[in-house]
Design an enzyme around this catalytic site. Structure first.
Site, short mmCIF file in Angstrom:
data_model
loop_
_atom_site.label_atom_id
_atom_site.label_comp_id
_atom_site.label_asym_id
_atom_site.label_seq_id
_atom_site.Cartn_x
_atom_site.Cartn_y
_atom_site.Cartn_z
N GLU A 75 97.15 85.72 -40.74
CA GLU A 75 97.71 85.49 -42.08
C GLU A 75 97.63 86.74 -42.94
OE1 GLU A 75 94.81 82.47 -43.29
OE2 GLU A 75 93.72 84.01 -44.42
N HIS A 77 97.87 87.75 -47.50
CA HIS A 77 97.90 87.22 -48.86
C HIS A 77 97.55 88.33 -49.83
CE1 HIS A 77 93.71 87.05 -47.69
NE2 HIS A 77 93.96 86.06 -46.84
N HIS A 81 89.48 90.01 -49.04
CA HIS A 81 88.25 89.42 -48.50
C HIS A 81 87.19 90.51 -48.38
CE1 HIS A 81 90.22 85.73 -47.36
NE2 HIS A 81 90.89 86.23 -46.34
N HIS A 115 95.50 89.75 -40.95
CA HIS A 115 94.15 89.73 -40.39
C HIS A 115 93.91 88.47 -39.57
CE1 HIS A 115 93.97 87.99 -44.44
NE2 HIS A 115 93.01 87.19 -43.99
N CYS A 129 82.33 85.36 -45.79
CA CYS A 129 83.60 85.80 -46.40
C CYS A 129 83.59 85.46 -47.88
CB CYS A 129 84.79 85.15 -45.69
SG CYS A 129 86.38 85.64 -46.37
MN MN Z 1 92.60 85.42 -45.20
#
Ligand code: MN
Length: 162
Positions: A75, A77, A81, A115, A129
């Protein structure tokens, strides 16, 4: 779906259970919600250590664990993170690179960077995370991006193999 954890109950101390690699008072959950079924993933659990929607925190702290032969969703975004590996070994796909990962390695996952966390081994692969509380939804890759990533992953599996 109810609370992920006991923070609302006033619990402040979550001792670690070494034998089971989890925290007392933190209930492991499914990795993704049902509405995220378009994402492909396998063998991942989510332990939400901090998600204080009504408090002053602007971040969340989660522990994810990838079972042997499992992987997180591929994914990208806008939000970032901060990832600290806590357990086992794996591979981390990050943009156009694949890195070996072991306990205490730290990863910065920048905005809009594909990632995925992959466990090719026989032991659980777990990582902390940290994310913004307010964040955009993860998006799948385009077919072109996906093709590039798949060839990258295939070659990294050979070069990182022990
Ligand atoms: Mn992610």
């Amino acid at each position: 779906m109810g609370s992920d954890h006991s923070l609302e109950s006033g619990q402040r101390y979550f001792p670690f259970d070494d034998a089971n690699f989890r925290w007392h008072g933190i209930q492991p959950r499914e990795y993704k919600d049902k509405e995220s079924d378009s994402f492909n993933w396998r063998g991942v659990t989510r332990h939400t250590l901090l998600k204080q929607s009504n408090g002053p925190a602007a971040f969340e702290v989660r522990y994810f664990e990838v079972a042997p032969q499992g992987y997180s969703s591929l994914e990208k975004h806008e939000h970032i993170h901060a990832v600290l590996i806590l357990r086992g070994k794996g591979r981390v796909l990050l943009g156009d690179s694949v890195y070996p990962a072991k306990a205490m390695d730290f990863f910065y996952i920048p905005s809009e960077t594909a990632h995925q966390f992959i466990n090719d081994g026989t032991e659980p692969f777990g990582f902390l995370c940290i994310v913004n509380l307010q964040r955009d939804r993860p998006r799948p890759l385009s077919p072109n991006e996906l093709a590039a990533v798949q060839s990258l992953l295939a070659s990294s599996q050979d070069s990182l193999a022990e």
